[in-house]
Design a protein around this motif. Structure first.
Motif, PDB file in Angstrom:
ATOM      1  N   LEU A   9      -5.123  13.275   0.011  1.00 30.35           N
ATOM      2  CA  LEU A   9      -4.483  12.050   0.207  1.00 30.35           C
ATOM      3  C   LEU A   9      -4.954  10.399  -0.916  1.00 30.35           C
ATOM      4  N   GLU A  10      -3.649  10.523  -1.661  1.00 26.81           N
ATOM      5  CA  GLU A  10      -4.099   9.258  -2.486  1.00 26.81           C
ATOM      6  C   GLU A  10      -3.240   7.798  -2.369  1.00 26.81           C
ATOM      7  N   SER A  11      -3.784   7.055  -2.125  1.00 25.05           N
ATOM      8  CA  SER A  11      -3.480   6.088  -1.508  1.00 25.05           C
ATOM      9  C   SER A  11      -3.464   4.725  -2.967  1.00 25.05           C
ATOM     10  N   ARG A  12      -2.941   3.774  -2.674  1.00 29.49           N
ATOM     11  CA  ARG A  12      -2.400   3.291  -4.218  1.00 29.49           C
ATOM     12  C   ARG A  12      -2.325   1.636  -3.228  1.00 29.49           C
ATOM     13  N   TRP A  13      -3.217   0.386  -3.902  1.00 33.64           N
ATOM     14  CA  TRP A  13      -2.949  -0.954  -3.317  1.00 33.64           C
ATOM     15  C   TRP A  13      -2.444  -1.882  -4.293  1.00 33.64           C
ATOM     16  N   GLY A  48       0.613  -1.252  -0.061  1.00 36.00           N
ATOM     17  CA  GLY A  48      -0.265   0.229  -0.211  1.00 36.00           C
ATOM     18  C   GLY A  48       0.864   1.048  -0.439  1.00 36.00           C
ATOM     19  N   GLU A  49       0.536   2.487  -0.458  1.00 30.39           N
ATOM     20  CA  GLU A  49       1.369   3.512  -1.175  1.00 30.39           C
ATOM     21  C   GLU A  49       0.147   4.691  -0.565  1.00 30.39           C
ATOM     22  N   TRP A  50       0.454   6.106   0.240  1.00 28.59           N
ATOM     23  CA  TRP A  50       0.380   6.699   0.163  1.00 28.59           C
ATOM     24  C   TRP A  50       1.103   8.199  -0.362  1.00 28.59           C
TER      25      TRP A  50
END
Length: 414
Positions: free
Chosen positions: A328-332, A317-319
Motif C-alpha cells: 500500500l502506497e499512501s500520498r498526502w 489523501g491517496e491510497w
C-alpha cells in the motif's frame, strides 16, 4: 413643313398621348381596409383595371371597377374611385362590422411545456384582435388565406415550430364572432435525449445515477418540435439542472450543476457536476508492455476549501494498493486549481516520506488529459491519456524508476 419635321412632330404627339394614358393603367390602392387584406384585394382590382378597354371613358371605368369590387370583395362597399398620386384610389367601408373575440386552443403538453407555451402566446389574443377588429365576417370568404398568413406571421416568432389552423364560430344570438386559433406541431421532432454526466469530484457510480435522473427529467421534451425546443433552450437547461440539484448526492456534497443542452432530433444534454466540498475518486488500473507494474486499485479523497478568495485549494489523501503483493502506497498532499483544467500541487508519499511535485491537466469524456509527478530526487512519473468514456481511459505511462520505463495503462473509473 418638311417630311422630316412632320415625323418628329408625330413622334412627340405619340409620346404625349402615351404619357397621358399612363394614369389609366396605374395600380389600385384601397382605403378603409386593414393592410393585410388590402394587399390581395389591390392585386385583384389592379388586374381588373389593367384589362379594361381604354376606349371607354374614365368615369365608366370607375363605375365598372366599383361594380367588380362590390361583387368580388364581399363584405365591403366601394365608393368614389379617383386618380391621385399615379394610382387609382378606392374608398371602402364594411357593410356590417361585428365585434370579434379571439380564443387560442392550446396544444396538450406535459408540464412544464404547457406553462412555456402559455407564456409564449399570452399576448397573441389581443394582438390578433387588433388585426381583425371591424372586419366583416363575409370578407373572410376571400381573405381567409391572407388572414391565416397574417396570424402565422404573429405566431412564428412567439411559438416557432408550430403551424396554425383558423376557424370561425358563430354563437347563436351572439353580438360577436369567435375566431379560434389552434396550434399544430411541425417536424422535425425531438425523438430522444442522450444524457451525459461528468464530474471530477464524484465517483462514476454516482454519476451513473445522476445520468438516469437527467434523462428522466428531460422526458417531457421528447416528441416536441425541435425548433420550439431550441427556442426554450435556457428553460430546458434550468429544468435539467433542477432535476439533478434535488438529488441527495448533489445536496450533501454541495455540488454545483451546469447543463449544456443541444437541441436536435437526437438531442444531447451534457451535465457538469462539481462538488465545492469533497472530491472522491476510485479507479482500477492495468499495465501492458512492462514487467515492473502490476494491476492496482486506487482511492482519492479530498477536502476543498477557499483559504483566500479565488484560491481553490484541496487537501487530499491517496491510497494505491498493488494486487501483486498488496503493498500500500499512501500520498498526502495539497493542490491548487490555477485554471478550470489545470491543477498544481505537492505531496508526501509513504513509505519513505518522499516529496513529489504534481501537475494535472484534466479532460472530460472524448478529451485528452495528462498528469506529471516530479520527486525531490529528480525522478519523473507521468501519463498522457484519452478518456474513451466515463468508465475507461487509455494512457501512455512513464516511470523513470522502473527498468521498463514506458508502458500502456488502462484505467477503469469506479
Amino acid at each position: 413643313m418638311t417630311r422630316k419635321s412632320r415625323a418628329v412632330a408625330a413622334a412627340f404627339l405619340a409620346a404625349a398621348l402615351l404619357f397621358m394614358s399612363l394614369p389609366l393603367y396605374g395600380a389600385v390602392h384601397i382605403e378603409g381596409m386593414p393592410a393585410w387584406m388590402a394587399e390581395s384585394a389591390e392585386k385583384s382590382l389592379s388586374a381588373v383595371w389593367g384589362e379594361m378597354d381604354t376606349s371607354i371613358s374614365l368615369s365608366e371605368r370607375f363605375k365598372m371597377l366599383t361594380l367588380v369590387a362590390d361583387r368580388l370583395l364581399t363584405g365591403y362597399v366601394f365608393r368614389s374611385p379617383r386618380y391621385r398620386n399615379n394610382q387609382v384610389e378606392v374608398k371602402a367601408h364594411a357593410e356590417e362590422a361585428l365585434a370579434w373575440e379571439v380564443e387560442l386552443q392550446m396544444p396538450s403538453l406535459p408540464s412544464p411545456g404547457d406553462k412555456w407555451f402559455q407564456e409564449d402566446t399570452v399576448s397573441l389574443p389581443a394582438l390578433i384582435h387588433s388585426h381583425i377588429d371591424g372586419v366583416p365576417l363575409a370578407a373572410l370568404a376571400w381573405a381567409d388565406t391572407a388572414l391565416k398568413r397574417e396570424i402565422r406571421s404573429l405566431t412564428e416568432t412567439r411559438a416557432p415550430g408550430w403551424d396554425i389552423a383558423v376557424f370561425v364560430e358563430l354563437p347563436a344570438n351572439a353580438k360577436s364572432n369567435i375566431l379560434k386559433v389552434s396550434f399544430l406541431p411541425q417536424q422535425p421532432f425531438v425523438l430522444a435525449v442522450t444524457p451525459s454526466v461528468q464530474s471530477g469530484s464524484l465517483p462514476v457510480a454516482f454519476q451513473s445515477d445522476l445520468k438516469d435522473n437527467l434523462q428522466s427529467g428531460l422526458f417531457p421534451i421528447v416528441g416536441l418540435p425541435v425548433e420550439w425546443v431550441s427556442h426554450h433552450k435556457n428553460d430546458i437547461e434550468k429544468l435539467a439542472e433542477k432535476a439533478l440539484e434535488d438529488r441527495n448526492i448533489v445536496v450533501n456534497s454541495k455540488a454545483k450543476v451546469s447543463v449544456d443542452f443541444r437541441p436536435a432530433q437526437i438531442s444531447r444534454a451534457d451535465a457538469l457536476v462539481e462538488s465545492s466540498r469533497f472530491t472522491v475518486q476510485a479507479w482500477a488500473a492495468a499495465y501492458g508492455g512492462t514487467d515492473d507494474k502490476y494491476p492496482e486499485v486506487g482511492l482519492h479523497i479530498g477536502r476543498k476549501s477557499l483559504p483566500v478568495s479565488g484560491w481553490d485549494v484541496e487537501l487530499y489523501g491517496e491510497w494505491i494498493l498493488s494486487t501483486n503483493d498488496f503493498d500500500l502506497e499512501s500520498r498526502w498532499g495539497a493542490r491548487w486549481k490555477v485554471h478550470p483544467r489545470m491543477l498544481l500541487g505537492a505531496e508526501l508519499a509513504y513509505p519513505g516520506g518522499e516529496v513529489w511535485w504534481r501537475f494535472w491537466f484534466t479532460g472530460k469524456v472524448k478529451e485528452p488529459y495528462a498528469w506529471w509527478r516530479f520527486s525531490e530526487d529528480s525522478y519523473s512519473n507521468f501519463g498522457v491519456g484519452y478518456r474513451i468514456n466515463e468508465f475507461l481511459s487509455i494512457e501512455l505511462h512513464y516511470d523513470e524508476r522502473d527498468e521498463d520505463q514506458w508502458s500502456i495503462r488502462a484505467v477503469g473509473n469506479l
